[in-house]
Design a protein around this motif. Structure first.
Motif, PDB file in Angstrom:
ATOM      1  N   GLN A  71      48.965  87.424  42.330  1.00 52.29           N
ATOM      2  CA  GLN A  71      49.681  87.373  43.603  1.00 52.29           C
ATOM      3  C   GLN A  71      49.942  88.771  44.163  1.00 52.29           C
ATOM      4  O   GLN A  71      49.711  89.030  45.349  1.00 52.29           O
TER       5      GLN A  71
ATOM      6  N   VAL B 215      51.751  79.329  42.548  1.00 57.30           N
ATOM      7  CA  VAL B 215      52.593  80.066  41.602  1.00 57.30           C
ATOM      8  C   VAL B 215      53.990  79.446  41.545  1.00 57.30           C
ATOM      9  O   VAL B 215      54.571  79.288  40.456  1.00 57.30           O
ATOM     10  N   GLU B 216      54.544  79.092  42.696  1.00 52.74           N
ATOM     11  CA  GLU B 216      55.856  78.438  42.708  1.00 52.74           C
ATOM     12  C   GLU B 216      55.813  77.108  41.966  1.00 52.74           C
ATOM     13  O   GLU B 216      56.747  76.761  41.236  1.00 52.74           O
TER      14      GLU B 216
ATOM     15  N   LEU C 189      47.994  80.616  47.203  1.00 50.48           N
ATOM     16  CA  LEU C 189      48.279  81.096  45.855  1.00 50.48           C
ATOM     17  C   LEU C 189      49.775  81.148  45.592  1.00 50.48           C
ATOM     18  O   LEU C 189      50.240  80.791  44.500  1.00 50.48           O
TER      19      LEU C 189
ATOM     20  N   VAL D 292      47.304  82.759  36.679  1.00 46.66           N
ATOM     21  CA  VAL D 292      47.567  82.555  38.105  1.00 46.66           C
ATOM     22  C   VAL D 292      48.537  83.590  38.667  1.00 46.66           C
ATOM     23  O   VAL D 292      48.253  84.249  39.679  1.00 46.66           O
ATOM     24  N   ALA D 293      49.691  83.729  38.026  1.00 47.43           N
ATOM     25  CA  ALA D 293      50.782  84.518  38.612  1.00 47.43           C
ATOM     26  C   ALA D 293      50.447  85.997  38.828  1.00 47.43           C
ATOM     27  O   ALA D 293      50.785  86.550  39.886  1.00 47.43           O
TER      28      ALA D 293
ATOM     29  N   TYR E 115      42.935  76.234  40.667  1.00 43.70           N
ATOM     30  CA  TYR E 115      44.311  76.356  40.183  1.00 43.70           C
ATOM     31  C   TYR E 115      45.155  75.163  40.632  1.00 43.70           C
ATOM     32  O   TYR E 115      45.969  74.624  39.858  1.00 43.70           O
TER      33      TYR E 115
ATOM     34  N   THR F  79      55.598  77.828  38.215  1.00 44.27           N
ATOM     35  CA  THR F  79      56.906  78.299  37.735  1.00 44.27           C
ATOM     36  C   THR F  79      57.887  77.145  37.599  1.00 44.27           C
ATOM     37  O   THR F  79      58.646  77.068  36.623  1.00 44.27           O
TER      38      THR F  79
ATOM     39  N   LYS G 195      49.707  80.042  33.405  1.00 44.44           N
ATOM     40  CA  LYS G 195      50.570  80.889  34.234  1.00 44.44           C
ATOM     41  C   LYS G 195      50.110  82.334  34.211  1.00 44.44           C
ATOM     42  O   LYS G 195      50.143  83.036  35.229  1.00 44.44           O
TER      43      LYS G 195
END
Length: 374
Positions: free
Chosen positions: A253, A285-286, A281, A249-250, A205, A289, A246
């Motif tokens: 979490q 994600v940040e 992770l 990945v997201a 990722y 985003t 996205k």
């Protein structure tokens, strides 16, 4: 004639021996913990990537039959790691029975479109993960494939771990090689394998996010350059690819955080490994985003630029229409069929009218240029 008779007797014995050997193999499979109603070579297809039994972090020699590997692992107090790639329902059915997976649990291995999740079924934990891979492209177009995704389902039991992969991304052979080089970590059991798989995917990722960030920077530079001629379609395509990444990945979490907090599922020695993984992770994600928001801003900026360009074009058209309207007005007035029009009978009437038209057009053109309409 005697020779022919001996050959026929040998052939009859061979035909009778085949079903006897088949029945004996089924009986032995049932005695070793495998399904008694399946032949021992039921899983020799190319969808079986690897199968191994590990004891104290060391791989036992040989490659056991997947249907008997669990019984072997129980006998030597180790665990089995079975790796599969895109098995069909018929292929996975004997494996599910051999490892005690019910129909609901086994369904996760056959569907490549599941949302990332971590679910618990009795003593079996199912981890549904999404794989990703950056697709190199010489130029970003409206049809470019930027991110390719797949799926990996990990079944974690007391004495086994099964990994089922769908799609090209996310090959797990390097994970197995790395773990076998670290027997102290592999001795932690099936959850060490689960962590290694998750860690490899989270690492992929990060690489995909870095590559996509380079594409977003290139698009942003193109949009805000002095001479912008790019289309909007390729920005939409990058937006679609980023959204696919996205979605891979997201969603992982939250279930990963819940797994860390569940002390009844995750062994305590592995908790700190998964906490570190969760932190990595969260940073990815940040980052994704932020890239999504930046690409939204870039897209809005490009749409604004297109709107401004269209307004500029409309102002130019309106300015030229106003200039031509004055010429049309003068020509229309002197084109009327009236006898008493000032200057109509004058020798200099036509040159004066043309001069007036040119002067009016020049004055209007200068005014529009000063106001940046032209």
């Amino acid at each position: 004639m005697a020779k022919d008779g001996l050959e026929s007797v040998a052939g009859v014995r061979a035909r009778l021996a085949r079903p006897v050997r088949r029945v004996m193999s089924w009986v032995l499979a049932g005695a070793n913990g495998g399904p008694a109603d399946e032949p021992a070579d039921a899983t020799t297809g190319n969808w079986v990537v690897d199968c191994a039994v590990y004891v104290d972090g060391r791989r036992r020699p040989g490659r056991p039959d997947p249907l008997r590997a669990l019984a072997t692992a129980r006998g030597c107090r180790g665990f089995v790691w079975l790796g599969l790639h895109e098995p069909s329902a018929a292929d996975f059915a004997p494996v599910a029975r051999a490892f005690g997976l019910d129909e609901l649990v086994a369904g996760h291995a056959l569907n490549a479109d599941h949302r990332p999740a971590v679910e618990r079924y009795d003593q079996v934990t199912v981890m549904v993960l999404r794989t990703s891979r950056y697709v190199d492209h010489p130029e970003l177009t409206e049809t470019s494939e930027v991110v390719e995704t797949g799926a990996v389902t990990v079944f974690v039991g007391p004495r086994f771990v099964i990994t089922v992969r769908h799609g090209a991304p996310g090959a797990l052979s390097p994970v197995r090689a790395d773990l076998e080089a670290r027997p102290a970590l592999l001795a932690a059991g099936p959850w060490a394998v689960a962590h290694a798989v998750c860690d490899r995917l989270v690492g992929s990722y990060a690489k995909v996010a870095a590559a996509v960030e380079a594409d977003v920077d290139a698009v942003e530079e193109q949009v805000f350059s002095r001479h912008t001629h790019g289309q909007i379609a390729h920005i939409y395509q990058l937006k679609r690819e980023l959204m696919e990444f996205k979605r891979a990945v997201a969603p992982l979490q939250r279930p990963l955080g819940e797994l860390i907090e569940d002390r009844d599922v995750l062994p305590r020695p592995m908790s700190r490994y998964f906490r570190d993984l969760s932190g990595n992770l969260a940073r990815i994600v940040e980052r994704v985003t932020a890239l999504d928001e930046l690409l939204n801003s870039t897209l809005q900026a490009r749409l604004t630029q297109v709107s401004i360009d269209q307004n500029n074009d409309m102002r130019k058209i309106a300015a030229w229409a106003a200039i031509l309207a004055v010429q049309t007005f003068v020509a229309g007035v002197y084109g009327m069929n009236f006898s008493y029009i000032p200057g109509l009978d004058s020798r200099y009437g036509f040159p004066v009218a043309m001069l007036v038209m040119l002067l009016l057009g020049a004055v209007m053109y200068r005014g529009f240029r000063r106001n940046k309409w032209l």
